[in-house]
Design a protein around this motif. Sequence first.
Motif, PDB file in Angstrom:
ATOM      1  N   THR B  51       0.825  -1.205   0.000  1.00 45.10           N
ATOM      2  CA  THR B  51       0.000   0.000   0.000  1.00 45.10           C
ATOM      3  C   THR B  51       0.865   1.263   0.000  1.00 45.10           C
ATOM      4  OG1 THR B  51      -1.828  -1.136   1.071  1.00 45.10           O
ATOM      5  CG2 THR B  51      -1.802   1.245   1.261  1.00 45.10           C
ATOM      6  N   GLN B  93      -7.366   0.583  -0.521  1.00 46.91           N
ATOM      7  CA  GLN B  93      -7.542  -0.730   0.118  1.00 46.91           C
ATOM      8  C   GLN B  93      -8.847  -0.737   0.921  1.00 46.91           C
ATOM      9  OE1 GLN B  93      -4.164  -2.055   2.347  1.00 46.91           O
ATOM     10  NE2 GLN B  93      -5.250  -3.764   3.259  1.00 46.91           N
ATOM     11  N   ASP B 184      -5.997  -1.601  -5.178  1.00 51.48           N
ATOM     12  CA  ASP B 184      -5.481  -2.102  -3.907  1.00 51.48           C
ATOM     13  C   ASP B 184      -6.478  -3.078  -3.284  1.00 51.48           C
ATOM     14  OD1 ASP B 184      -4.098  -2.539  -1.593  1.00 51.48           O
ATOM     15  OD2 ASP B 184      -3.777  -0.421  -1.125  1.00 51.48           O
ATOM     16  N   GLU B 185      -6.146  -4.365  -3.349  1.00 50.67           N
ATOM     17  CA  GLU B 185      -6.986  -5.440  -2.804  1.00 50.67           C
ATOM     18  C   GLU B 185      -8.464  -5.278  -3.164  1.00 50.67           C
ATOM     19  OE1 GLU B 185      -6.147  -6.934   1.018  1.00 50.67           O
ATOM     20  OE2 GLU B 185      -4.073  -6.267   1.031  1.00 50.67           O
TER      21      GLU B 185
HETATM   22 MG    MG Z   1      -2.151  -2.841   2.111  1.00 51.84          MG
END
Ligand code: MG
Lengths: 325, 262
Positions: B51, B93, B184-185
């Motif tokens: 991240t 995220q 992000d994810e």
């Molecule tokens: Mg992360």
Amino acid sequence: MIDLLSYGAFFLTMALSYSVICLGLNVQWGQTGLFNVGVAGFVAVGAYISAVLTTPETAERLGGFHMPIALGWLGGGLGAAFLSALVGAVTLRLRADYLAIATFGAAVVIQLVLLNLETITGGPFGIGFIPRPFGDLATNANAFGLANLVLMAVLVLVTYLVLEHLVRSPWGRVLRAIREDEDAARALGKSPERFRLQAFALGGFVMGLGGAAQAHFIGFIAPDNYLPTLTFQVWTMLIIGGAGNMRGAILGGVLVWGIWAMSGNLVSQLFPAEHQARASSLQIVMIGVALCAVLLMRPRGILGEVKTLSRHLGPRKPEDTVREG
Amino acid sequence: MTTRQGHALPPLQTTGLSRSFSGFKAVDGMSLSLHKSELLGLIGPNGAGKTTMFNMLAGSLPSSSGSICIHGRDVTGQDARTRIGHGMGRSFQIPKPFPHMTVLENVLTGAQNQTGERLFGACFQPGRVRRDEHAAVEKARGLLDFLLLSHLEGQMAAVLSGGQRKLLELARLLMADPDILLLDEPAAGVNPSLLEQIMDRIVTLNTQHGKSILLIEHNMQMVGRLCSRVVVMAQGRELAQGRPDDVTRDPDVIRAYLGDAA
Ligand SMILES: [Mg+2]
Ligand SMILES: Nc1ncnc2c1ncn2[C@@H]1O[C@H](COP(=O)(O)OP(=O)(O)O)[C@@H](O)[C@H]1O
């Protein structure tokens, strides 16, 4: 009866001029969350610039440019907007509390300048003979009062409509997005600094405009009109009416000015002349009480914040529903 | 969803990118390049620095050293706004919707260069504002259809589930027409039925719309299905890279992940 009418018109006109100023604060605080504790300073700048631009030439001070009243108002608004932009540019990038300190400081400095820059501002005596709208009607108190009331009401209405238009525009939408989540807005390419600065300057413009209109209605101004009490009044108006709500700002202006004027009358009737200066601080107490009462009963103000939605968002047309991404 | 054409240089390239937080090296000399229309996985155990890497790429966190180029242009010192302008956008995220704005308004906020977002335009150019806004609404609705959120367009974003928020964030991001996506994810905390759909949409964006995508994912199985190449990060550094199958057999990688589990 006739007295009552012209007093009523006078009272409402004054109250509505505060509503304009309060609308300016609503753009800064209600819509954008910018904490301006120097409202009086920005109002003063609008009032003085307009006064200097429109008064006839005089020997006592520089200026007196004898311009039309409308130009004076515009100049007053622009001057206050310019000053707001300046204060904002220096402080908006810093932490939020710096804006509060800076605006408070600016208001103090402005007051001192008005008091001491006698060659332009007339010093402690201020500026008199500010041309009043519909001045040629002055012999007929009722017609004069009503004409001014209508003019001030139109100013409030136009300001309201323009500001509502802006908060519902894509510009206002970005402002809300920034208030909701600054990081997300930034990641989408919006510049929080730029939008805040614009909102702060726009609010300053409206305050200056209100200050100018008020000065022309009263006809004379002096530094004492622009003490921190004024800032306190305008804040109370916004909180009582409902921050984040344009109509609330207008209503708050009228209500709080009503309380102020009534308690002023009461003080002058109840107290002997020699105590009146001190007793007039009771007016501030009265507003304070009203503020507490509203905060207890309606914490978000009488009208409260409204959900704003952007315009142009009609329902989806049938042919829109089938499409590939 | 148009794609910028004709860039021979890799859409995204970093050299020796690093970031420390008071002495602790969260990202330590990462060099990585994302090829045109590639779906590159960036994996690694929790706390590996993924991240942080994204924050630097997107311009929301300054790097301590190293450089970032978008389409060959050095953007290292520039802010998020310029990077969006160069065609790169990111998701978070933990999704960051604007909770008290409607789903449609959320997506509209992603549009770039709107006349109505300029104070001058909003005041004095009503015709252009209406045209821009109309086009933006059309496009936003198309994206909401694509991301299965049409039925929610008038709802406040606050009511969306975690998975729907991920979809909304993707829609908002696509509104800006980026050709490089940093995700992000996108599958974290999403329920299984929505998960398939999110994965499907990511593949479509990559194969049919030619987006170059850098995908952070914690879940190796998912990365194995989506990506042809992955970079593994651990403790701020690149541990391995290659095809997902090969990488998951790499003893160093297994150790890094087991270490995380232990
Ligand atoms: Mg992360
Ligand atoms: N703003 C910050 N301040 C201090 N430490 C941070 C900050 N952001 C991340 N870190 C640290 O950097 C490391 C990498 O975090 P992160 O990039 O979020 O990892 P990942 O996304 O791979 O799970 C972690 O140890 C984390 O605690």
